[in-house]
Design an enzyme around this catalytic site. Sequence first.
Site, PDB file in Angstrom:
ATOM      1  N   HIS A  49       0.793  -1.233   0.000  1.00 16.11           N
ATOM      2  CA  HIS A  49       0.000   0.000   0.000  1.00 16.11           C
ATOM      3  C   HIS A  49       0.825   1.282   0.000  1.00 16.11           C
ATOM      4  O   HIS A  49       0.263   2.377  -0.112  1.00 16.11           O
ATOM      5  CB  HIS A  49      -0.958   0.025   1.197  1.00 16.11           C
TER       6      HIS A  49
HETATM    7  C1  UD1 Z   1      -2.093   6.084   5.163  1.00  8.20           C
HETATM    8  C2  UD1 Z   1      -0.786   6.640   5.707  1.00  8.20           C
HETATM    9  C3  UD1 Z   1       0.267   5.550   5.703  1.00  8.20           C
HETATM   10  C4  UD1 Z   1      -0.207   4.309   6.424  1.00  8.20           C
HETATM   11  C5  UD1 Z   1      -1.547   3.856   5.853  1.00  8.20           C
HETATM   12  C6  UD1 Z   1      -2.081   2.729   6.690  1.00  8.20           C
HETATM   13  C7  UD1 Z   1      -0.443   9.020   5.231  1.00  8.20           C
HETATM   14  C8  UD1 Z   1       0.295  10.002   4.419  1.00  8.20           C
HETATM   15  N1  UD1 Z   1      -0.315   7.742   4.871  1.00  8.20           N
HETATM   16  O1  UD1 Z   1      -1.864   5.729   3.815  1.00  8.20           O
HETATM   17  O2  UD1 Z   1       1.438   6.026   6.371  1.00  8.20           O
HETATM   18  O3  UD1 Z   1       0.750   3.286   6.246  1.00  8.20           O
HETATM   19  O4  UD1 Z   1      -2.479   4.951   5.925  1.00  8.20           O
HETATM   20  O5  UD1 Z   1      -2.985   1.951   5.992  1.00  8.20           O
HETATM   21  O6  UD1 Z   1      -1.095   9.384   6.162  1.00  8.20           O
HETATM   22  N2  UD1 Z   1      -9.164   4.943   0.758  1.00  8.20           N
HETATM   23  C9  UD1 Z   1     -10.400   4.353   0.684  1.00  8.20           C
HETATM   24  N3  UD1 Z   1     -11.026   4.058   1.854  1.00  8.20           N
HETATM   25  C10 UD1 Z   1     -10.504   4.335   3.074  1.00  8.20           C
HETATM   26  C11 UD1 Z   1      -9.256   4.950   3.132  1.00  8.20           C
HETATM   27  C12 UD1 Z   1      -8.598   5.248   1.975  1.00  8.20           C
HETATM   28  O7  UD1 Z   1     -10.923   4.078  -0.397  1.00  8.20           O
HETATM   29  O8  UD1 Z   1     -11.148   4.023   4.105  1.00  8.20           O
HETATM   30  C13 UD1 Z   1      -8.454   5.224  -0.501  1.00  8.20           C
HETATM   31  C14 UD1 Z   1      -8.732   6.611  -1.069  1.00  8.20           C
HETATM   32  O9  UD1 Z   1      -8.744   6.511  -2.458  1.00  8.20           O
HETATM   33  C15 UD1 Z   1      -7.510   7.398  -0.628  1.00  8.20           C
HETATM   34  C16 UD1 Z   1      -6.422   6.342  -0.656  1.00  8.20           C
HETATM   35  O10 UD1 Z   1      -7.050   5.143  -0.251  1.00  8.20           O
HETATM   36  O11 UD1 Z   1      -7.245   8.478  -1.477  1.00  8.20           O
HETATM   37  C17 UD1 Z   1      -5.249   6.653   0.258  1.00  8.20           C
HETATM   38  O12 UD1 Z   1      -5.710   6.888   1.583  1.00  8.20           O
HETATM   39  P1  UD1 Z   1      -4.863   7.826   2.571  1.00  8.20           P
HETATM   40  O13 UD1 Z   1      -5.485   7.803   3.908  1.00  8.20           O
HETATM   41  O14 UD1 Z   1      -4.623   9.146   1.939  1.00  8.20           O
HETATM   42  O15 UD1 Z   1      -3.449   7.132   2.618  1.00  8.20           O
HETATM   43  P2  UD1 Z   1      -3.069   5.602   2.815  1.00  8.20           P
HETATM   44  O16 UD1 Z   1      -2.488   5.100   1.552  1.00  8.20           O
HETATM   45  O17 UD1 Z   1      -4.200   4.873   3.408  1.00  8.20           O
HETATM   46  N1  UDP Z   2      -3.812  -5.088   9.006  1.00  8.06           N
HETATM   47  C1  UDP Z   2      -5.095  -5.597   9.150  1.00  8.06           C
HETATM   48  N2  UDP Z   2      -5.757  -6.007   8.033  1.00  8.06           N
HETATM   49  C2  UDP Z   2      -5.217  -5.961   6.783  1.00  8.06           C
HETATM   50  C3  UDP Z   2      -3.896  -5.427   6.665  1.00  8.06           C
HETATM   51  C4  UDP Z   2      -3.234  -4.993   7.791  1.00  8.06           C
HETATM   52  O1  UDP Z   2      -5.623  -5.678  10.268  1.00  8.06           O
HETATM   53  O2  UDP Z   2      -5.892  -6.355   5.811  1.00  8.06           O
HETATM   54  C5  UDP Z   2      -3.106  -4.636  10.215  1.00  8.06           C
HETATM   55  C6  UDP Z   2      -1.757  -5.293  10.417  1.00  8.06           C
HETATM   56  O3  UDP Z   2      -1.889  -6.518  11.115  1.00  8.06           O
HETATM   57  C7  UDP Z   2      -1.004  -4.235  11.214  1.00  8.06           C
HETATM   58  C8  UDP Z   2      -1.565  -2.934  10.684  1.00  8.06           C
HETATM   59  O4  UDP Z   2      -2.814  -3.259  10.056  1.00  8.06           O
HETATM   60  O5  UDP Z   2      -1.310  -4.331  12.586  1.00  8.06           O
HETATM   61  C9  UDP Z   2      -0.631  -2.337   9.667  1.00  8.06           C
HETATM   62  O6  UDP Z   2      -1.283  -1.300   9.012  1.00  8.06           O
HETATM   63  P1  UDP Z   2      -0.906  -0.826   7.546  1.00  8.06           P
HETATM   64  O7  UDP Z   2      -0.173  -1.891   6.840  1.00  8.06           O
HETATM   65  O8  UDP Z   2      -2.154  -0.325   6.932  1.00  8.06           O
HETATM   66  O9  UDP Z   2       0.016   0.444   7.837  1.00  8.06           O
HETATM   67  P2  UDP Z   2       1.533   0.665   8.266  1.00  8.06           P
HETATM   68  O10 UDP Z   2       1.841  -0.206   9.407  1.00  8.06           O
HETATM   69  O11 UDP Z   2       2.381   0.394   7.062  1.00  8.06           O
HETATM   70  O12 UDP Z   2       1.577   2.116   8.593  1.00  8.06           O
END
Ligand code: UD1
Ligand code: UDP
Length: 396
Positions: free
Chosen positions: A234
């Site tokens: 991601h």
């Molecule tokens: C964010 C964090 C990242 C973290 C990740 C955990 C920032 C800059 N990034 O990344 O550090 O590792 O969360 O998962 O804060 N979207 C949906 N539904 C949701 C949420 C997001 O469809 O519930 C889609 C949207 O198109 C959105 C994209 O995912 O634009 C990215 O979401 P965003 O919260 O901006 O960043 P993440 O990639 O989730």
């Molecule tokens: N996780 C989860 N379901 C998923 C993927 C990840 O519960 O489908 C959990 C995972 O076990 C960990 C956390 O989400 O505890 C990690 O989050 P993510 O990978 O979104 O973000 P990051 O740690 O890279 O910021």
Amino acid sequence: MPLKIVDVVGARPQFIKLAPVLKAIKEYNEKNPRCPIQEVLVHTGQHYDYEMSGVFFDELGLKDPDCHLGVGSGTHGYQTGEMLKRIEEVLLAEKPDLVMVYGDTNSTLAGALAAAKLHIPVAHVEAGLRSFNKQMPEEINRVLTDHVSDLLFCPTKTAVENLRHEGFTDILNDGDLLPYPFAPYPLPPASVVINTGDVMYDAALMYLDLAEQKSRILECLGLEPKSYALATVHRAENTDDPERLRAIFAGLEGVARSGLPVILPLHPRTRKALSSLSPTPCPLPLSPSTPSLRPIDPVSYLDMLLLEKNARVILTDSGGVQKEAFFFRVPCVTLREETEWVETVETGWNVLVGCDPDRITQVALEARPGIESSWPYGDGRAAERVVELVDLLFRR
Ligand code: UD1
Ligand code: UDP
């Protein structure tokens, strides 16, 4: 007077980091009924799909947010700016003694900045992590958050040393894990750095038994232990670069074609990015000739713990998932060029492979256990240290 703290969360990993802290606050209040900690939970709304947010509150028994800001998705400036405005309003109304932020997302930075500008002390849980790659939005968020924080709760000694190099000097116990229970410390006036251990390790310990009892994910997916690979992708640097994304998926297909099925809980960001690579909706461009590359919706934390624990190998660009692989002693292949969790690599449990497809496939298929060595992530009591230190340092 009760000590009043505001917790700011908004993204999936933050709900997981929050869980042990809320439990530690509850236990603290049971032990100290006459001087409880009053906690106000703010959800920025950064993540909003049920699979990315609601499921964690339901499954982990978290209290409902006291305040949901509904910010949603957008560009970094829009998202962080909207959060900043809305968090400021909450802080002006609530007047907390302290704001707690978690990890490195835009919600973390917005919470820290809103508080610091109002001269409200900030505690950062998971302070001091560095990738030394400022192309990552998370790196900007971490550095800025740490430098406006008053309490820097580090998960590892490496994180403490990163902060020492950036000029932080008030470091408790010279950066070694703070003994627990601890005697009251003389309070340094400036920002304090403490190695508390990792709250994500606390969470894994807290929920693994429940996962073993409740989760049916292996049966649902027809999986035998140690007969599959688990993958998550991601990171913006992987999803937003079509060449990197194609190369990573070619590597995952290589693993699946070699006879090791790959289970792939897809982050919505990745699902969208894959769809835009192809005129047909996701799971294409995953090849229909590789049915053992299996994209599924994001799973709950309990399901994820079981999928991780029983995987033969984990391929990921997630910070949390790299560590959970280490907790469960499952070899990990990291789809990045660097990691903040260097201990996982140093001990041989994690290999950084970047996005070269052949290397991804080869390293995953040949993955072997690392060495058993000292445990860098604490003793499962990080959240208790966090709560008691907050109380010690900020009760008026
Ligand atoms: C964010 C964090 C990242 C973290 C990740 C955990 C920032 C800059 N990034 O990344 O550090 O590792 O969360 O998962 O804060 N979207 C949906 N539904 C949701 C949420 C997001 O469809 O519930 C889609 C949207 O198109 C959105 C994209 O995912 O634009 C990215 O979401 P965003 O919260 O901006 O960043 P993440 O990639 O989730
Ligand atoms: N996780 C989860 N379901 C998923 C993927 C990840 O519960 O489908 C959990 C995972 O076990 C960990 C956390 O989400 O505890 C990690 O989050 P993510 O990978 O979104 O973000 P990051 O740690 O890279 O910021």
